[in-house]
Design a protein around this motif. Structure first.
Motif, mmCIF file in Angstrom:
data_model
loop_
_atom_site.group_PDB
_atom_site.id
_atom_site.type_symbol
_atom_site.label_atom_id
_atom_site.label_comp_id
_atom_site.label_asym_id
_atom_site.label_seq_id
_atom_site.Cartn_x
_atom_site.Cartn_y
_atom_site.Cartn_z
ATOM 1 N N ASP A 53 0.859 -1.183 0.000
ATOM 2 C CA ASP A 53 0.000 0.000 0.000
ATOM 3 C C ASP A 53 0.898 1.237 0.000
ATOM 4 O O ASP A 53 1.802 1.355 0.831
ATOM 5 C CB ASP A 53 -0.907 0.013 1.231
ATOM 6 N N PHE A 54 0.643 2.141 -0.923
ATOM 7 C CA PHE A 54 1.441 3.365 -0.995
ATOM 8 C C PHE A 54 0.609 4.483 -1.600
ATOM 9 O O PHE A 54 -0.409 4.241 -2.240
ATOM 10 C CB PHE A 54 2.723 3.148 -1.812
ATOM 11 N N PRO A 80 9.688 4.271 -10.899
ATOM 12 C CA PRO A 80 9.171 4.700 -9.598
ATOM 13 C C PRO A 80 10.321 4.984 -8.631
ATOM 14 O O PRO A 80 11.285 4.228 -8.555
ATOM 15 C CB PRO A 80 8.367 3.479 -9.138
ATOM 16 N N ILE A 81 10.213 6.092 -7.919
ATOM 17 C CA ILE A 81 11.194 6.446 -6.903
ATOM 18 C C ILE A 81 10.438 6.752 -5.609
ATOM 19 O O ILE A 81 9.411 7.437 -5.627
ATOM 20 C CB ILE A 81 12.018 7.688 -7.307
ATOM 21 N N ARG A 82 10.952 6.246 -4.507
ATOM 22 C CA ARG A 82 10.336 6.544 -3.207
ATOM 23 C C ARG A 82 10.804 7.917 -2.735
ATOM 24 O O ARG A 82 11.968 8.289 -2.933
ATOM 25 C CB ARG A 82 10.716 5.476 -2.187
ATOM 26 N N LEU A 83 9.892 8.665 -2.118
ATOM 27 C CA LEU A 83 10.230 9.975 -1.580
ATOM 28 C C LEU A 83 10.549 9.872 -0.093
ATOM 29 O O LEU A 83 9.974 9.039 0.622
ATOM 30 C CB LEU A 83 9.066 10.955 -1.790
ATOM 31 N N GLU A 84 11.456 10.708 0.354
ATOM 32 C CA GLU A 84 11.781 10.755 1.777
ATOM 33 C C GLU A 84 10.565 11.218 2.555
ATOM 34 O O GLU A 84 9.877 12.153 2.169
ATOM 35 C CB GLU A 84 12.949 11.709 2.017
ATOM 36 N N SER A 85 10.308 10.557 3.682
ATOM 37 C CA SER A 85 9.131 10.906 4.469
ATOM 38 C C SER A 85 9.357 10.537 5.924
ATOM 39 O O SER A 85 9.923 9.486 6.225
ATOM 40 C CB SER A 85 7.893 10.175 3.934
ATOM 41 N N ASN A 86 8.901 11.425 6.821
ATOM 42 C CA ASN A 86 9.027 11.163 8.248
ATOM 43 C C ASN A 86 7.809 10.469 8.830
ATOM 44 O O ASN A 86 7.828 10.036 9.983
ATOM 45 C CB ASN A 86 9.262 12.488 9.008
ATOM 46 N N ASP A 87 6.745 10.377 8.038
ATOM 47 C CA ASP A 87 5.546 9.723 8.552
ATOM 48 C C ASP A 87 5.498 8.277 8.084
ATOM 49 O O ASP A 87 6.410 7.771 7.445
ATOM 50 C CB ASP A 87 4.277 10.491 8.128
ATOM 51 N N SER A 88 4.412 7.592 8.429
ATOM 52 C CA SER A 88 4.302 6.166 8.127
ATOM 53 C C SER A 88 3.777 5.901 6.717
ATOM 54 O O SER A 88 3.692 4.750 6.300
ATOM 55 C CB SER A 88 3.370 5.493 9.144
ATOM 56 N N ILE A 89 3.440 6.955 5.990
ATOM 57 C CA ILE A 89 2.909 6.790 4.638
ATOM 58 C C ILE A 89 4.058 6.645 3.648
ATOM 59 O O ILE A 89 5.044 7.383 3.707
ATOM 60 C CB ILE A 89 2.017 7.986 4.242
ATOM 61 N N ILE A 90 3.932 5.676 2.746
ATOM 62 C CA ILE A 90 4.937 5.457 1.708
ATOM 63 C C ILE A 90 4.527 6.228 0.459
ATOM 64 O O ILE A 90 3.398 6.086 -0.029
ATOM 65 C CB ILE A 90 5.054 3.956 1.363
#
Length: 257
Positions: A53-54, A80-90
């Motif tokens: 889930d993202f 697809p590239i993942r973004l930096e995030s401080n929360d639990s959402i991908i």
């Protein structure tokens, strides 16, 4: 007039920057990572799980559906590239594949996204009715499994990737051994005799169902192994997953529902 144009351009650039930074910056350089397949693949295989889930973002950082995101990966030139995030959402974002990028990257993304899209479309549908007998002579069916979360591993003896994850899936089964509402099954292509000989050397902590080649190919229409299913307590497919790593994440979430 010239000053006005400069102000407008500056404003547009700042808006574009805000759209990007609102969700975080890319955790790797989208241009550099696609120069060589050997650099890109370790990132893709460890950091990008299309089955999870993202929150999906298009190339302009606008939220889109997961289905649209996978469609873009299958049919167009994006990685697809993942973004930096401080929360639990991908957050996964689409970035254009450059003309000079390694062509193997696009081919691999298209195939992985095609498989992920096919699996995604199965989620939310009832798992086909079944009545199997495992290697120990136990009847396993929709009725006997009613009200339980069912984890299913589809595999065969000569699938190297299937066998490689045995230690991890065995550890996962051990982790949930006290959960009487979670059952671990495996569907295998091979005969009972072949499986008993093989499993004597490489144990699998799942209930093993033999002779499932036709069922997996025709009823489930699988074309990639291993494939893992998680069925919820109503017998509906909650997740279809390509490997242990994705399975572990999804089962942790499903087990808490």
């Amino acid at each position: 007039m010239k000053n006005l144009i400069i102000i407008i351009i500056t404003f547009l650039i700042s808006i574009a920057g805000f759209s990007q930074n609102k969700f975080g910056n890319p955790e790797v350089d989208p241009i550099q990572i696609q120069q060589k397949y050997a650099d890109w693949w370790p990132y893709q295989s460890k950091k990008i799980m299309l089955s999870r889930d993202f929150t999906a973002l298009d190339a302009d950082s606008k939220e889109i559906s997961k289905e649209s995101f996978l469609n873009e990966l299958v049919n167009t030139n994006y990685i697809p590239i993942r973004l930096e995030s401080n929360d639990s959402i991908i957050y996964y974002k689409l970035f254009k594949i450059l003309p000079k990028a390694d062509t193997s990257i696009k081919a691999t993304i298209n195939q992985e996204a095609f498989d992920a899209y096919k699996n995604f479309k199965m989620e939310g549908t009832p798992f086909p009715k079944f009545s199997f007998t495992d290697l120990d002579g136990n009847l396993v069916s929709n009725e006997t499994m009613k009200g339980k979360i069912i984890v299913i591993k589809c595999w065969y003896i000569h699938c190297a990737a299937c066998i490689k994850e045995f230690p991890e899936v065995n550890a996962l089964a051990a982790k949930y051994k006290d959960r009487k509402d979670i059952v671990f099954l495996s569907l295998a292509e091979d005969t009972p005799e072949q499986l008993k000989t093989f499993l004597a050397r490489k144990p699998l902590s799942y209930s093993v169902i033999p002779n499932m080649k036709i069922y997996m190919n025709e009823t489930l229409q699988l074309n990639a192994f291993p494939t893992h299913f998680i069925l919820n307590k109503e017998g509906v497919i909650a997740k279809v997953l390509p490997n242990y790593k994705s399975l572990e994440v999804a089962l942790e979430k499903e087990s808490k529902l």
